[in-house]
Scaffold this motif. Structure first.
Motif, short mmCIF file in Angstrom:
data_model
loop_
_atom_site.label_atom_id
_atom_site.label_comp_id
_atom_site.label_asym_id
_atom_site.label_seq_id
_atom_site.Cartn_x
_atom_site.Cartn_y
_atom_site.Cartn_z
N PRO A 11 0.83 -1.21 0.00
CA PRO A 11 0.00 0.00 0.00
C PRO A 11 0.87 1.26 0.00
CG PRO A 11 -0.43 -1.36 1.95
CD PRO A 11 0.65 -2.02 1.17
N VAL A 12 0.48 2.23 -0.80
CA VAL A 12 1.24 3.48 -0.93
C VAL A 12 1.21 4.28 0.37
CG1 VAL A 12 1.31 5.71 -2.13
CG2 VAL A 12 0.90 3.61 -3.42
N HIS A 13 0.08 4.28 1.05
CA HIS A 13 -0.10 5.17 2.20
C HIS A 13 0.98 5.05 3.28
CE1 HIS A 13 -2.19 7.90 4.82
NE2 HIS A 13 -2.21 7.00 5.78
N PRO A 14 1.24 3.85 3.82
CA PRO A 14 2.27 3.81 4.87
C PRO A 14 3.67 4.15 4.37
CG PRO A 14 1.41 1.61 4.42
CD PRO A 14 0.60 2.56 3.63
N LEU A 15 3.91 3.98 3.08
CA LEU A 15 5.21 4.34 2.54
C LEU A 15 5.38 5.85 2.42
CD1 LEU A 15 5.34 1.68 -0.34
CD2 LEU A 15 6.43 1.54 1.91
N VAL A 16 4.36 6.50 1.90
CA VAL A 16 4.43 7.95 1.65
C VAL A 16 4.27 8.74 2.93
CG1 VAL A 16 3.34 9.84 0.39
CG2 VAL A 16 3.67 7.65 -0.72
N HIS A 52 0.30 19.43 14.19
CA HIS A 52 -0.69 18.67 13.43
C HIS A 52 -0.12 17.36 12.90
CE1 HIS A 52 -4.82 18.97 12.20
NE2 HIS A 52 -4.49 18.41 11.05
N VAL A 53 1.16 17.34 12.55
CA VAL A 53 1.81 16.08 12.14
C VAL A 53 1.76 15.08 13.29
CG1 VAL A 53 4.06 15.02 11.63
CG2 VAL A 53 3.31 17.00 10.34
N VAL A 54 2.08 15.53 14.49
CA VAL A 54 2.07 14.64 15.66
C VAL A 54 0.66 14.15 15.94
CG1 VAL A 54 2.45 14.55 18.15
CG2 VAL A 54 4.13 15.66 16.67
N ARG A 55 -0.32 15.03 15.91
CA ARG A 55 -1.71 14.64 16.17
C ARG A 55 -2.22 13.65 15.12
NH1 ARG A 55 -5.59 18.98 16.13
NH2 ARG A 55 -6.95 17.50 17.15
N THR A 56 -1.92 13.92 13.85
CA THR A 56 -2.37 13.05 12.77
C THR A 56 -1.69 11.69 12.86
OG1 THR A 56 -2.68 14.99 11.37
CG2 THR A 56 -2.65 12.86 10.27
N GLY A 57 -0.40 11.69 13.09
CA GLY A 57 0.33 10.43 13.22
C GLY A 57 -0.13 9.61 14.41
N ASP A 58 -0.38 10.29 15.52
CA ASP A 58 -0.86 9.59 16.71
C ASP A 58 -2.23 8.96 16.47
OD1 ASP A 58 -0.71 8.90 19.61
OD2 ASP A 58 -2.45 10.25 19.70
N SER A 59 -3.11 9.70 15.81
CA SER A 59 -4.45 9.14 15.55
C SER A 59 -4.37 7.98 14.56
CB SER A 59 -5.40 10.22 15.03
OG SER A 59 -5.01 10.65 13.74
N GLY A 60 -3.42 8.04 13.61
CA GLY A 60 -3.23 6.93 12.67
C GLY A 60 -2.69 5.70 13.37
N ALA A 61 -1.72 5.90 14.25
CA ALA A 61 -1.18 4.77 15.01
C ALA A 61 -2.25 4.16 15.91
CB ALA A 61 0.02 5.23 15.84
N GLU A 62 -3.05 5.01 16.51
CA GLU A 62 -4.15 4.54 17.36
C GLU A 62 -5.16 3.75 16.54
OE1 GLU A 62 -6.15 4.00 20.93
OE2 GLU A 62 -4.29 5.13 20.73
N ALA A 63 -5.43 4.22 15.31
CA ALA A 63 -6.40 3.53 14.45
C ALA A 63 -5.88 2.15 14.05
CB ALA A 63 -6.70 4.36 13.20
N VAL A 64 -4.58 2.04 13.81
CA VAL A 64 -4.01 0.76 13.35
C VAL A 64 -3.70 -0.15 14.52
CG1 VAL A 64 -1.99 -0.26 12.23
CG2 VAL A 64 -3.06 1.76 11.25
N TRP A 65 -3.05 0.37 15.54
CA TRP A 65 -2.55 -0.46 16.61
C TRP A 65 -3.42 -0.45 17.86
CZ3 TRP A 65 1.06 -3.55 14.92
CH2 TRP A 65 1.85 -3.14 13.86
N GLY A 66 -4.31 0.49 17.98
CA GLY A 66 -5.08 0.60 19.22
C GLY A 66 -4.21 1.17 20.31
N SER A 67 -4.74 1.16 21.50
CA SER A 67 -3.97 1.66 22.63
C SER A 67 -3.05 0.56 23.13
CB SER A 67 -4.93 2.11 23.75
OG SER A 67 -4.17 2.59 24.82
N THR A 68 -1.75 0.76 22.94
CA THR A 68 -0.79 -0.26 23.38
C THR A 68 -0.09 0.12 24.68
OG1 THR A 68 0.93 0.76 22.03
CG2 THR A 68 -0.32 -1.06 21.02
N THR A 69 -0.42 1.32 25.20
CA THR A 69 0.16 1.73 26.48
C THR A 69 -0.89 1.60 27.57
OG1 THR A 69 -0.43 4.04 26.09
CG2 THR A 69 1.77 3.34 25.39
N ASN A 70 -0.43 1.33 28.75
CA ASN A 70 -1.34 1.18 29.89
C ASN A 70 -1.31 2.40 30.77
OD1 ASN A 70 -2.06 -1.31 28.96
ND2 ASN A 70 -0.52 -2.36 30.20
#
Length: 152
Positions: free
Chosen positions: A9-14, A134-152
């Motif tokens: 997929p192009v998205h995670p690469l770009v 905004h880069v940090v917020r967008t990246g964090d929301s993307g990681a949350e969407a893919v991985w869920g909450s991995t921190t306790n």
């Protein structure tokens, strides 16, 4: 065009290119607006980096929409932040153009209006800080969407 490259997929690469170029552009544009020696040394570099940031952000946005529809998933907050990320990148590009223009004006003549450097500094600070946040917020929301909450 925005679906896959060699089956990936192009998205995670770009996205990773956008995550590198946008903060780099933000730092270089802010430095160029505040530090004349850096501005002279960098020349058109901050403008070029900001332009690449916009291009990668656009491709990331479009490829993200393609990936979302292909997988049939809803990444609501991340998609919304990704859409607005393009506007922040464009704002940073406007700041880069202003700083570059200021640099060209200073080289060609000493007749630079007093408001121009102040405007370039304000644009670069708002665009630079806003883009990085905004880069940090967008990246964090993307990681949350893919991985869920991995921190306790």
């Amino acid at each position: 065009m925005f679906d896959t490259i060699f089956g990936l997929p192009v998205h995670p690469l770009v996205v990773h290119a956008a995550v590198v170029f946008l903060p780099l552009a933000a730092v270089s544009v802010v430095l160029a607006s505040l530090w004349p020696r850096f501005r002279k040394w960098a020349g058109w570099g901050p403008l070029a980096i900001a332009t690449l940031g916009v291009v990668f952000t656009y491709v990331a946005k479009e490829s993200g929409e393609t990936l979302q529809s292909r997988l049939g998933i809803n990444v609501g907050k991340h998609a919304e932040l990704g859409d607005s990320m393009l506007w922040w990148a464009l704002g940073l590009l406007v700041a880069a153009v202003a700083v570059y223009y200021l640099n060209r004006q200073r080289k060609s003549s000493n007749l630079v209006p007093k408001w121009l450097p102040i405007t370039a500094i304000i644009l670069s600070l708002v665009g630079g800080i806003g883009t990085v946040v905004h880069v940090v917020r967008t990246g964090d929301s993307g990681a949350e969407a893919v991985w869920g909450s991995t921190t306790n």
